[in-house]
Design an enzyme around this catalytic site. Sequence first.
Site, PDB file in Angstrom:
ATOM      1  CG  ASP A   1      -1.648   1.231   1.490  1.00  0.00           C
ATOM      2  OD1 ASP A   1      -2.625   1.461   0.753  1.00  0.00           O
ATOM      3  OD2 ASP A   1      -1.279   1.989   2.405  1.00  0.00           O
TER       4      ASP A   1
ATOM      5  CD  GLU B   1      -3.366  -2.134  -1.138  1.00  0.00           C
ATOM      6  OE1 GLU B   1      -3.436  -0.904  -1.079  1.00  0.00           O
ATOM      7  OE2 GLU B   1      -3.936  -2.885  -0.319  1.00  0.00           O
TER       8      GLU B   1
END
Lengths: 228, 228
Positions: free
Chosen positions: A44, A116
């Site tokens: 992320d 991610e």
Amino acid sequence: MIDIDAVERALDYRFNHRDLLCLALSHRSNMGLPNNQRLEYLGDSIIGFFISQSLYRLFPQLNEGDLTAMRARLVRNTTLASLARELRLDKYLIMASGELKNNGRNRVSALADSFEAVAGAIYLDGGIESVNQFLDGMYRTLLKDIQPRGLKDSKTRLQERLQKDDSLLPVYRVLGQEGEAHSLTFEVSCSVPGIKRAFIAHGRSRKAAEQAAAERVLSALDEQECDD
Amino acid sequence: MIDIDAVERALDYRFNHRDLLCLALSHRSNMGLPNNQRLEYLGDSIIGFFISQSLYRLFPQLNEGDLTAMRARLVRNTTLASLARELRLDKYLIMASGELKNNGRNRVSALADSFEAVAGAIYLDGGIESVNQFLDGMYRTLLKDIQPRGLKDSKTRLQERLQKDDSLLPVYRVLGQEGEAHSLTFEVSCSVPGIKRAFIAHGRSRKAAEQAAAERVLSALDEQECDD
């Protein structure tokens, strides 16, 4: 179990440590086993950095508010999930059987997390150059097509969308403001009939905060549709 | 105007393009002139990435929730502002005279922005290695001292702090929950008597969301005190 070669071909990246790739594809429904949530946390922040600097260079004339709004669109779960689908990660996710029966492979959050986590895994395996190259490839079209203009009017887009759905209008409320004249920050909520939660956002002006709140509602509506 | 040599000595970094450093120190109160807000947007994501991967490596046993909570403490405005003060950036900020009279040099948001903008400027000037080295130096002590343990109890810390202030207790409310059994997300608000806004946070469990909301109130109270 997973066809690692096939995943690597899709990613256009060959892992030195393939256990990282397996971990990245392990959904958190696998109770008691290692899952991809730590890698997702890492990925992320890597994607955030990649997109931030890409937009910074691509749009030298835009202010930080517009850049932030564009970044939000590029890193939100629906975008990440569609990138995961391009890579066919849905096919390779390792999930608990209950989650699988529940259509888990198509869940936006599971797909977004896996994308991610894969970015995090590539970073750990090959360093910043490797992950930047991977993200360059994945985001090429999105970065080429993104337009700052449309972003300015999240409120209008939200209103049009709600009217299409025969709902009522969104309600904006200023919850508070902080700081002195030159450095005010506004906090605004946006409520939409039929959605229980309020969406809260901040901005340097009331209008900017309202646009940001509208953008959040739009993202939530997108995710709802994809999860249906 | 600014003693660039002095700033560079403090940063332990010599710029190839000193205009980037000047821009990083230009507060947004300078109406009509270029300011540091775009660099702040960039620096924010660089610092997020740096802290994320530092914590990932330092705490291999922690889950993503604990890592996220620790990251929040290390990147919040009060932390960034204290790093800016260590560098004496307050002395070098270029501000409008109205803002200066208003004690602008001591404002947490201005200091935090300048620290983020300087990180962004070093990245643009010297690349990822240079900015990592800079952040390594700045965060060394904080990363050495940070303890995951204390973080788990944000609710307790908030309660103790409010009682010290003769206030009443915080009120937590579950606003909603999303997802299936294995992938629930809770949304919780925390309201504190005497503070008009509610603080909203998310978590994988009700308890985790409450801890996160309490942590947000603590951060806001910290900033309030520093801005006073």
